[in-house]
Design an enzyme around this catalytic site. Structure first.
Site, mmCIF file in Angstrom:
data_model
loop_
_atom_site.group_PDB
_atom_site.id
_atom_site.type_symbol
_atom_site.label_atom_id
_atom_site.label_comp_id
_atom_site.label_asym_id
_atom_site.label_seq_id
_atom_site.Cartn_x
_atom_site.Cartn_y
_atom_site.Cartn_z
ATOM 1 N N TYR A 233 -1.783 -1.179 10.577
ATOM 2 C CA TYR A 233 -1.753 -1.385 9.131
ATOM 3 C C TYR A 233 -0.426 -0.903 8.550
ATOM 4 O O TYR A 233 0.203 -1.587 7.733
ATOM 5 C CB TYR A 233 -2.925 -0.622 8.511
ATOM 6 C CG TYR A 233 -3.169 -0.878 7.051
ATOM 7 C CD1 TYR A 233 -4.006 -1.907 6.635
ATOM 8 C CD2 TYR A 233 -2.598 -0.064 6.066
ATOM 9 C CE1 TYR A 233 -4.260 -2.135 5.292
ATOM 10 C CE2 TYR A 233 -2.845 -0.281 4.717
ATOM 11 C CZ TYR A 233 -3.673 -1.311 4.342
ATOM 12 O OH TYR A 233 -3.920 -1.540 3.009
ATOM 13 N N SER B 223 0.853 -1.184 0.000
ATOM 14 C CA SER B 223 0.000 0.000 0.000
ATOM 15 C C SER B 223 0.887 1.231 0.000
ATOM 16 O O SER B 223 2.092 1.157 0.287
ATOM 17 C CB SER B 223 -0.876 -0.010 1.265
ATOM 18 O OG SER B 223 -1.458 1.242 1.531
#
Length: 287
Positions: free
Chosen positions: A181, A168
């Site tokens: 995350y 990401s």
């Protein structure tokens, strides 16, 4: 720009969305394992690889979602096969079982570690049980999947294969309220490089980093972020998610799946230990 400009539902997959390439290993004798295959990017990746002729084993805790993924592959007349295996990626025995199931279907060559989750909270308020679950699912499980899959890939006659990890923009920089995350995605880059270091050239490792993708998980994240920051959903979309991007449009799951397809193919021969960063300018530009 108004809220009405955004369709907050994941788009349906179509044949025209998916990249199809010629590759000598893209056939039913070659197997790709895709985690998180019951929805979102995982589903799109599983269907895309089946459209490229591969036998695809999809792993997810959601059996009904896996069935829907198989139905979508059939609907799009995928020449490859899809086999769904209900799997808890936080259970070591389940992980070992799905690897063996994939190896039984043919020559296991490709792994797409896609499964993920999100939890929005500041570091002082972050519940440790959610932190542990997120890291187990998004960092420990990809390591174990890779550990168990690498011997099978090496057993193939030419040892050609690849393990791809979903990263990401948050594997490149940090924003607030997503600490677990961000930790997982930074770690996945290290795992990717370690796979490349041990892959002897023929077994490659790479990661895929994108900005915001319109998936069911993203729809939930918009709602959670709005509540956490005291913003409207429109403000989250325009200012938080698309504010820094130069491409003012969310990616689709199919567009991300196509990156996995290209990376696995022979066209990605020199993609090894590196990250495919398709982020619309998030991490390379600023105001």
């Amino acid at each position: 720009m108004t809220q009405d400009d955004f369709d907050l539902s994941a788009p349906e997959l179509s044949e025209d969305d998916l990249l199809v390439v010629d590759d000598p290993h893209f056939d039913r004798d070659s197997v790709a394992l895709v985690t998180g295959a019951a929805s979102g990017i995982g589903r799109a990746t599983a269907v895309a690889l089946a459209r490229n002729g591969l036998t695809v084993v999809g792993a997810d805790v959601d059996q009904e979602g896996l069935d829907d993924t198989g139905a979508k592959a059939e609907e799009l007349d995928a020449p490859g096969r899809f086999v769904g295996v209900e799997t808890d990626l936080t259970d070591d025995e389940d992980v070992a079982a799905v690897i063996e199931a994939a190896a039984e279907e043919g020559a296991l060559r490709y792994v797409a570690n896609v499964a993920g989750m999100q939890h929005i909270a500041s570091i002082p308020e972050f519940p440790m049980d959610r932190y542990d679950l997120l890291l187990d699912l998004m960092l420990r499980a990809p390591f174990l999947v890779s550990k168990l899959a690498m011997p099978h890939i090496r057993e193939n006659g030419d040892g050609v294969g690849a393990i791809a990890n979903m990263s990401s923009v948050h594997g490149h920089y940090a924003t607030k309220d997503k600490s677990a995350y961000i930790t997982a995605k930074h770690g996945i880059h290290g795992l990717t490089k370690a796979i490349a270091a041990e892959g002897e050239g023929s077994l490659r490792g790479f990661s895929v980093s994108v900005g915001y993708v319109l998936t069911p998980l993203m729809v939930n994240q918009i709602e959670d972020t709005a509540e956490e920051r005291g913003l409207s959903e429109r403000q989250v979309i325009e200012n938080v998610m698309l504010g820094q991007a130069r491409t003012k449009e969310m990616m689709t799951p199919a567009q991300v799946a196509n990156l996995f397809t290209f990376g696995f193919s022979g066209h990605g021969q020199h993609l090894n230990g590196a990250d495919m960063l398709w982020d619309g300018g998030y991490t390379t530009t600023y105001e």
